[in-house]
Write a protein that holds these residues in place. Structure first.
Motif, PDB file in Angstrom:
ATOM      1  N   PRO A  29       2.869-103.982  38.938  1.00 32.83           N
ATOM      2  CA  PRO A  29       2.083-102.981  38.209  1.00 32.83           C
ATOM      3  C   PRO A  29       2.987-101.858  37.731  1.00 32.83           C
ATOM      4  O   PRO A  29       4.066-101.621  38.290  1.00 32.83           O
ATOM      5  CB  PRO A  29       1.095-102.485  39.270  1.00 32.83           C
ATOM      6  CG  PRO A  29       1.821-102.670  40.565  1.00 32.83           C
ATOM      7  CD  PRO A  29       2.654-103.906  40.400  1.00 32.83           C
ATOM      8  N   GLY A  30       2.556-101.152  36.720  1.00 27.60           N
ATOM      9  CA  GLY A  30       3.275 -99.962  36.295  1.00 27.60           C
ATOM     10  C   GLY A  30       3.054 -98.833  37.283  1.00 27.60           C
ATOM     11  O   GLY A  30       2.300 -98.968  38.257  1.00 27.60           O
ATOM     12  N   PRO A  31       3.722 -97.712  37.070  1.00 30.10           N
ATOM     13  CA  PRO A  31       3.489 -96.550  37.952  1.00 30.10           C
ATOM     14  C   PRO A  31       2.003 -96.207  37.999  1.00 30.10           C
ATOM     15  O   PRO A  31       1.325 -96.192  36.972  1.00 30.10           O
ATOM     16  CB  PRO A  31       4.301 -95.434  37.284  1.00 30.10           C
ATOM     17  CG  PRO A  31       5.356 -96.153  36.508  1.00 30.10           C
ATOM     18  CD  PRO A  31       4.709 -97.419  36.021  1.00 30.10           C
ATOM     19  N   THR A  32       1.510 -95.968  39.193  1.00 26.30           N
ATOM     20  CA  THR A  32       0.091 -95.663  39.368  1.00 26.30           C
ATOM     21  C   THR A  32      -0.083 -94.351  40.116  1.00 26.30           C
ATOM     22  O   THR A  32       0.788 -93.920  40.880  1.00 26.30           O
ATOM     23  CB  THR A  32      -0.641 -96.783  40.134  1.00 26.30           C
ATOM     24  OG1 THR A  32       0.011 -96.988  41.407  1.00 26.30           O
ATOM     25  CG2 THR A  32      -0.618 -98.084  39.359  1.00 26.30           C
ATOM     26  N   LYS A  34       5.392 -96.318  42.772  1.00 23.89           N
ATOM     27  CA  LYS A  34       6.149 -97.330  42.034  1.00 23.89           C
ATOM     28  C   LYS A  34       6.334 -98.547  42.945  1.00 23.89           C
ATOM     29  O   LYS A  34       6.596 -98.393  44.146  1.00 23.89           O
ATOM     30  CB  LYS A  34       7.509 -96.796  41.602  1.00 23.89           C
ATOM     31  CG  LYS A  34       7.469 -95.641  40.618  1.00 23.89           C
ATOM     32  CD  LYS A  34       8.862 -95.218  40.179  1.00 23.89           C
ATOM     33  CE  LYS A  34       9.643 -94.594  41.322  1.00 23.89           C
ATOM     34  NZ  LYS A  34      10.956 -94.052  40.878  1.00 23.89           N
TER      35      LYS A  34
END
Length: 265
Positions: free
Chosen positions: A153-156, A188
């Protein structure tokens, strides 16, 4: 003259400590995360106001080893999905930690429900086992086998909700008004794998997460992640409304004069 270590720090030393902590490199953890749907009534019952249930009665167990400089740390959490003023996040009920150093800052600054415990993450080939234990009871066990890699996943941005308070000196209510804290983490991920397995909840009078049964397992993952965190006081809360939930923070209700021991008259 020898330095008196309990003595006051200088302004220069205090500023240097803040500068050093602000410049720490990313600290990565390896952890197992299990999410399941539980009983809607049970999830709603553990949420102190003004927290409210979300659209799904989710429970999340996290079991991690953290690569802190100088010593390894085991860190865990069992949390339920919650919402507050349009913000959805998680309300942790218990956060076992393997070292006292990890307890004090989180409890005193953010109000995190951290307690000393045993945290285990093991991998043998594809086989994974993760355990949260306290008082000799493995109250959460996640077990299974890695079945597939998952896309990163991208940064959340994730939010946890904590209540920060001090029980009153005289045993009646609180000293100062309790506050609800929003703790925001920017996360991240550098590795993520799917785990096929199950979650076992065992009875514990100290950590009664067995009251949040696994109705439907949403998923189990094994991954490596890092995050920062910042907290803010979202609002001051009604002390009378929070008081019935105060026992969540303690193993022994006598610690907060919550009630008589079992069997008393």
């Amino acid at each position: 003259m020898a330095r008196i270590r309990y003595g006051a720090r200088t302004e220069t030393e205090i500023a240097a400590a803040r500068t050093t902590s602000a410049g720490l490199p990313d600290i990565w953890s390896t952890g197992v995360v299990a999410v399941w749907e539980s009983d809607p009534y049970a999830v709603a019952a553990v949420l102190p106001p003004p927290l409210e249930p979300t659209g799904r009665p989710l429970v999340r167990a996290t079991v991690s080893t953290v690569g802190l400089p100088g010593y390894p740390l085991g860190a865990g959490s069992v949390a339920v999905a919650a919402g507050h003023r349009g913000v959805e996040g998680w309300y942790p009920l218990v956060m076992p930690m393997t070292h006292e150093r990890a307890l004090t800052g989180g409890r005193e600054v953010f109000g995190e429900p951290k307690k000393l415990g045993e945290v285990t993450v093991e991998r043998d080939g594809p086989v994974v086992r993760a355990v949260l234990a306290r008082h000799g009871i493995a109250f959460v066990e996640i077990r299974g086998a890695v079945s597939a890699p998952l896309p990163l996943p991208g940064p959340t941005r994730k939010t946890d909700f904590y209540f920060k308070f001090l029980p009153a000196v005289d045993g009646s209510g609180f000293d100062l008004g309790p506050v609800l804290v929003h703790c925001v983490r920017n996360e991240k991920v550098r590795r993520l794998e799917q785990v096929t397995g199950d979650v076992v909840l065992r009875e514990s009078m100290y950590d009664p997460v067995a009251d949040l049964p696994v109705r439907t397992l949403v998923g189990i993952t094994l991954g490596e992640k890092t995050s920062d965190q910042k907290g803010r006081v979202a609002e001051r809360v009604d002390a009378r409304a929070l008081l019935p939930y105060l026992h969540q923070r303690y193993d022994d209700p006598q610690q907060i004069l919550d009630g008589p021991p079992e069997g008393s008259v």
